[in-house]
Design a protein around this motif. Sequence first.
Motif, PDB file in Angstrom:
ATOM      1  N   VAL A  21       0.685  -1.025   0.027  1.00  0.00           N
ATOM      2  CA  VAL A  21      -0.088  -0.016  -0.162  1.00  0.00           C
ATOM      3  C   VAL A  21       0.978   1.180  -0.218  1.00  0.00           C
ATOM      4  O   VAL A  21       1.541   1.801   0.908  1.00  0.00           O
ATOM      5  CB  VAL A  21      -0.810   0.054   1.586  1.00  0.00           C
ATOM      6  N   PHE A  22       1.041   1.919  -1.073  1.00  0.00           N
ATOM      7  CA  PHE A  22       1.763   2.951  -1.217  1.00  0.00           C
ATOM      8  C   PHE A  22       0.733   4.162  -0.908  1.00  0.00           C
ATOM      9  O   PHE A  22       0.551   5.206  -1.723  1.00  0.00           O
ATOM     10  CB  PHE A  22       2.383   3.089  -2.533  1.00  0.00           C
ATOM     11  N   ALA A  23       0.704   4.404   0.581  1.00  0.00           N
ATOM     12  CA  ALA A  23      -0.057   5.551   0.931  1.00  0.00           C
ATOM     13  C   ALA A  23       0.710   6.282   1.911  1.00  0.00           C
ATOM     14  O   ALA A  23       1.713   5.853   2.370  1.00  0.00           O
ATOM     15  CB  ALA A  23      -1.269   4.988   1.702  1.00  0.00           C
ATOM     16  N   THR A  24       0.130   7.173   2.629  1.00  0.00           N
ATOM     17  CA  THR A  24       0.795   7.943   3.617  1.00  0.00           C
ATOM     18  C   THR A  24       1.037   7.073   4.899  1.00  0.00           C
ATOM     19  O   THR A  24       0.213   6.394   5.337  1.00  0.00           O
ATOM     20  CB  THR A  24       0.096   9.177   4.037  1.00  0.00           C
ATOM     21  N   PRO A  25       2.318   6.810   5.263  1.00  0.00           N
ATOM     22  CA  PRO A  25       2.635   5.941   6.287  1.00  0.00           C
ATOM     23  C   PRO A  25       1.808   6.240   7.598  1.00  0.00           C
ATOM     24  O   PRO A  25       1.622   7.261   8.054  1.00  0.00           O
ATOM     25  CB  PRO A  25       4.048   6.082   6.517  1.00  0.00           C
ATOM     26  N   ALA A  26       1.435   5.094   8.329  1.00  0.00           N
ATOM     27  CA  ALA A  26       0.831   5.021   9.665  1.00  0.00           C
ATOM     28  C   ALA A  26       1.697   4.550  10.594  1.00  0.00           C
ATOM     29  O   ALA A  26       2.568   3.937  10.538  1.00  0.00           O
ATOM     30  CB  ALA A  26      -0.415   4.296   9.566  1.00  0.00           C
ATOM     31  N   LEU A  27       1.364   5.185  11.926  1.00  0.00           N
ATOM     32  CA  LEU A  27       2.307   4.595  12.740  1.00  0.00           C
ATOM     33  C   LEU A  27       1.830   3.529  13.455  1.00  0.00           C
ATOM     34  O   LEU A  27       0.511   3.322  13.782  1.00  0.00           O
ATOM     35  CB  LEU A  27       2.085   5.814  14.207  1.00  0.00           C
ATOM     36  N   GLN A  28       2.659   2.453  13.987  1.00  0.00           N
ATOM     37  CA  GLN A  28       2.242   1.280  14.488  1.00  0.00           C
ATOM     38  C   GLN A  28       3.368   0.765  15.476  1.00  0.00           C
ATOM     39  O   GLN A  28       4.486   1.057  15.444  1.00  0.00           O
ATOM     40  CB  GLN A  28       1.717   0.209  13.495  1.00  0.00           C
ATOM     41  N   SER A  29       2.804  -0.004  16.368  1.00  0.00           N
ATOM     42  CA  SER A  29       3.891  -1.147  17.155  1.00  0.00           C
ATOM     43  C   SER A  29       4.436  -2.003  16.532  1.00  0.00           C
ATOM     44  O   SER A  29       3.538  -2.439  15.335  1.00  0.00           O
ATOM     45  CB  SER A  29       3.256  -1.445  18.309  1.00  0.00           C
ATOM     46  N   SER A 489      15.973   3.904   8.514  1.00  0.00           N
ATOM     47  CA  SER A 489      16.059   3.115   7.046  1.00  0.00           C
ATOM     48  C   SER A 489      17.110   3.969   6.191  1.00  0.00           C
ATOM     49  O   SER A 489      17.168   5.204   6.159  1.00  0.00           O
ATOM     50  CB  SER A 489      14.964   3.005   6.312  1.00  0.00           C
ATOM     51  N   GLN A 490      17.940   3.158   5.509  1.00  0.00           N
ATOM     52  CA  GLN A 490      18.736   3.808   4.409  1.00  0.00           C
ATOM     53  C   GLN A 490      18.346   4.491   3.399  1.00  0.00           C
ATOM     54  O   GLN A 490      18.578   5.557   2.682  1.00  0.00           O
ATOM     55  CB  GLN A 490      19.957   2.988   4.170  1.00  0.00           C
ATOM     56  N   CYS A 491      16.944   3.958   3.062  1.00  0.00           N
ATOM     57  CA  CYS A 491      16.289   4.267   1.970  1.00  0.00           C
ATOM     58  C   CYS A 491      14.928   4.930   2.640  1.00  0.00           C
ATOM     59  O   CYS A 491      14.298   4.673   3.262  1.00  0.00           O
ATOM     60  CB  CYS A 491      15.669   2.954   1.250  1.00  0.00           C
ATOM     61  N   LEU A 492      14.738   6.326   1.977  1.00  0.00           N
ATOM     62  CA  LEU A 492      13.697   7.120   2.174  1.00  0.00           C
ATOM     63  C   LEU A 492      12.282   6.523   1.468  1.00  0.00           C
ATOM     64  O   LEU A 492      12.639   5.714   0.548  1.00  0.00           O
ATOM     65  CB  LEU A 492      14.012   8.748   1.574  1.00  0.00           C
ATOM     66  N   PHE A 493      11.176   6.951   1.952  1.00  0.00           N
ATOM     67  CA  PHE A 493      10.008   6.473   1.405  1.00  0.00           C
ATOM     68  C   PHE A 493       9.133   7.739   0.849  1.00  0.00           C
ATOM     69  O   PHE A 493       9.102   8.811   0.830  1.00  0.00           O
ATOM     70  CB  PHE A 493       9.243   6.001   2.060  1.00  0.00           C
ATOM     71  N   GLU A 494       8.814   7.578  -0.589  1.00  0.00           N
ATOM     72  CA  GLU A 494       7.891   8.328  -1.353  1.00  0.00           C
ATOM     73  C   GLU A 494       6.567   7.809  -1.515  1.00  0.00           C
ATOM     74  O   GLU A 494       6.353   6.915  -2.126  1.00  0.00           O
ATOM     75  CB  GLU A 494       8.595   8.682  -2.766  1.00  0.00           C
ATOM     76  N   ASP A 495       5.654   8.734  -1.169  1.00  0.00           N
ATOM     77  CA  ASP A 495       4.261   8.311  -1.116  1.00  0.00           C
ATOM     78  C   ASP A 495       3.494   8.479  -2.375  1.00  0.00           C
ATOM     79  O   ASP A 495       4.268   8.944  -3.314  1.00  0.00           O
ATOM     80  CB  ASP A 495       3.368   8.466   0.180  1.00  0.00           C
ATOM     81  N   ARG A 496       2.332   8.129  -2.939  1.00  0.00           N
ATOM     82  CA  ARG A 496       1.724   8.452  -4.106  1.00  0.00           C
ATOM     83  C   ARG A 496       1.626   9.964  -4.351  1.00  0.00           C
ATOM     84  O   ARG A 496       1.509  10.220  -5.537  1.00  0.00           O
ATOM     85  CB  ARG A 496       0.399   7.803  -4.098  1.00  0.00           C
ATOM     86  N   ASP A 497       1.616  10.781  -3.680  1.00  0.00           N
ATOM     87  CA  ASP A 497       1.436  12.149  -3.741  1.00  0.00           C
ATOM     88  C   ASP A 497       2.912  12.810  -3.990  1.00  0.00           C
ATOM     89  O   ASP A 497       2.941  14.109  -4.062  1.00  0.00           O
ATOM     90  CB  ASP A 497       0.768  12.782  -2.838  1.00  0.00           C
ATOM     91  N   SER A 516       6.955   6.675  10.367  1.00  0.00           N
ATOM     92  CA  SER A 516       7.377   7.513   9.294  1.00  0.00           C
ATOM     93  C   SER A 516       7.176   9.057   9.331  1.00  0.00           C
ATOM     94  O   SER A 516       6.232   9.365   9.546  1.00  0.00           O
ATOM     95  CB  SER A 516       6.856   7.014   7.993  1.00  0.00           C
ATOM     96  N   LEU A 517       8.417   9.920   9.532  1.00  0.00           N
ATOM     97  CA  LEU A 517       8.128  11.140   9.524  1.00  0.00           C
ATOM     98  C   LEU A 517       8.425  12.091   8.096  1.00  0.00           C
ATOM     99  O   LEU A 517       9.281  11.638   7.464  1.00  0.00           O
ATOM    100  CB  LEU A 517       9.319  11.651  10.614  1.00  0.00           C
ATOM    101  N   PRO A 518       7.557  12.899   8.138  1.00  0.00           N
ATOM    102  CA  PRO A 518       7.597  13.430   6.858  1.00  0.00           C
ATOM    103  C   PRO A 518       8.869  14.469   6.723  1.00  0.00           C
ATOM    104  O   PRO A 518       8.954  15.344   7.795  1.00  0.00           O
ATOM    105  CB  PRO A 518       6.235  14.614   6.647  1.00  0.00           C
ATOM    106  N   THR A 519       9.556  14.642   5.571  1.00  0.00           N
ATOM    107  CA  THR A 519      10.556  15.575   5.776  1.00  0.00           C
ATOM    108  C   THR A 519      10.288  16.972   5.009  1.00  0.00           C
ATOM    109  O   THR A 519      11.170  17.824   5.202  1.00  0.00           O
ATOM    110  CB  THR A 519      11.444  15.055   4.553  1.00  0.00           C
ATOM    111  N   GLY A 520       9.150  16.944   4.555  1.00  0.00           N
ATOM    112  CA  GLY A 520       8.678  18.472   3.929  1.00  0.00           C
ATOM    113  C   GLY A 520       8.933  18.752   2.512  1.00  0.00           C
ATOM    114  O   GLY A 520       8.964  19.809   2.227  1.00  0.00           O
ATOM    115  N   VAL A 521       9.570  17.739   1.937  1.00  0.00           N
ATOM    116  CA  VAL A 521      10.268  17.791   0.614  1.00  0.00           C
ATOM    117  C   VAL A 521       9.301  16.827  -0.267  1.00  0.00           C
ATOM    118  O   VAL A 521       8.735  15.583   0.145  1.00  0.00           O
ATOM    119  CB  VAL A 521      11.429  17.041   0.591  1.00  0.00           C
ATOM    120  N   ASN A 522       8.958  17.297  -1.460  1.00  0.00           N
ATOM    121  CA  ASN A 522       8.022  16.501  -2.434  1.00  0.00           C
ATOM    122  C   ASN A 522       8.736  16.266  -3.572  1.00  0.00           C
ATOM    123  O   ASN A 522       9.280  16.911  -4.261  1.00  0.00           O
ATOM    124  CB  ASN A 522       6.904  17.511  -2.968  1.00  0.00           C
ATOM    125  N   ALA A 523       8.828  14.970  -3.904  1.00  0.00           N
ATOM    126  CA  ALA A 523       9.807  14.556  -5.011  1.00  0.00           C
ATOM    127  C   ALA A 523       9.199  14.355  -6.072  1.00  0.00           C
ATOM    128  O   ALA A 523       9.824  14.840  -7.194  1.00  0.00           O
ATOM    129  CB  ALA A 523      10.166  12.798  -4.820  1.00  0.00           C
TER     130      ALA A 523
END
Length: 537
Positions: A21-29, A489-497, A516-523
């Motif tokens: 699911v390439f959506a905005t990441p959710a926080l979970q245990s 993670s060494q790899c950042l994550f880009e969501d569908r937006d 997953s914390l937003p970096t404020g940057v849009n790829a």
Amino acid sequence: MLKGSIMSIRFLKLTTALAIVFATPALQSFADVPSGMTATISEQSIHNAGRNIMRTADGGIVATYASVNGNRAELTFSRTLDNGQTWMPVSFSEVTGNVGQAAVDSNFKGSYIVFTEEVNGTLISRMAFTGAPFAENPEFIVSDSVSPVGVIPQDVYVQASRKGWGQLSDISRETVAYGYQDAVTGDLYVGVSFDGETFPVAQKVLADPYAASGPAVAVRGNYVVASYQTTHPDIVPSDVPVSMRADRTYPAWIESMDGGKTWSTPRPVFGDMSNDFPVAEVASKTGEIEYLRLAAGTDLPNSPTLNWGSSRSSTSGGGRDYVDLRTRGTDERANPLLNPEETSPGVQMASVKDNENGLTFVQTSMLPMGVDEPGSEVSIVSFREIEPGAPWTHVVAHNVLTADPTAVDRTTSTLDVDATQFQYSALIDTKIRATSYKEMDPSSGEARLVVAVSTDTGMTFSHHTSFSAAELEARGITDFDAAGIFTSSQCLFEDRDGEVYVDLMVSQGGEMRFVSLPTGVNAAELREEEHAALITE
């Protein structure tokens, strides 16, 4: 076996649904066992230079740590394909001893874990590999000991080659490097697997009696590099007063162009003199800029090393066409450390001219000179092209610095805080890089997580954001304070937006959490800007 504190972990009910699911990441245990059961996690297993969480190329996430079960710490591998909403654990029947440290990495071939295990009173290091990390029941190959008899491994680290990123037929894509330090002698050991399935015993690559950490290894094809911390007189800048650098270490590096068969002599990451080190800009209370040389050493352990490359051609904006580092002068923080005609011992020049087409990144931090103690460590990202004679470029990757406490905000920090746990990440096939770290204000007792982002392949880190304890609590990270530990993670994550996130495992308040914390940057927006620039040229 080194003993670390034990931290409890909260669990969620598992699911076997395997849909990305390439959506905005959710926080979970972190889920581990069926709902209603309890367990604990060893802090030692996540608090070292090695990475414990990794975003894979297909969008999934893998993680490793040691779960405490009675009198034994068990190796655990967990994974998610729904951005951390549910986690699926794997235990290892082949690993029967107490597990200490662990680290994980992934590439096209699969996922790799290096870990230490105490067996019959002896500490050894082993490797585990699966070619199907997201299968319902992934089968792991668990190696015999990859540490020689008599060696006590610590500071374990692993990285899998990504030379074949986007090129599945690349013959070097399976290369895996792993390393550690002998806790008794301080010697550094590195092993290289060429097929990613068999793991030879690591070989001693350096005997440095001054070494203060294990090797953070990185690999790309046949190129292997290791960085480590040391107080060796040949590495420490000679003009820094002994009183200023007492009990502090400096980063050094060694490299191999032939898959770990032969190695270069150790060299300082920065240089022989303090003027070779980068400069931090600090705004005074009146707005004037003060320049502080970051050459007073570090009190922190070894920082991660990462080899990176692009599968895109130079015409698409990726690859190596962003800058010719060899044309940059020392005033622009380029620092040539190798003679262009010099090669690793025993390696012919023709064999290293095969263009590995990648970059080596080293994440470090340094204390500034001329600042009253304690002073904050300042994040530095150093990188160089993978070829003989390539210089290092050093870039400050930190929040904006000020001497005025009233000017502190989300993007601005003072040097009075305690900055630690610096970690580096990158977004595949883009120019986006990020450094994440923790700040602790001793005067207020407040902690926050800081993210500095570059959108020009690490040449500048001009985007900044941070997350206070209150903001982290809103995301499920409760009571984040001086005891908080995280790994990214060494790899950042880009969501569908197109929004870019950094994935973190955070241990705080008696439980392990994923966020997953937003970096404020849009790829996506950056790609549009690059495309528009190409059209107008």
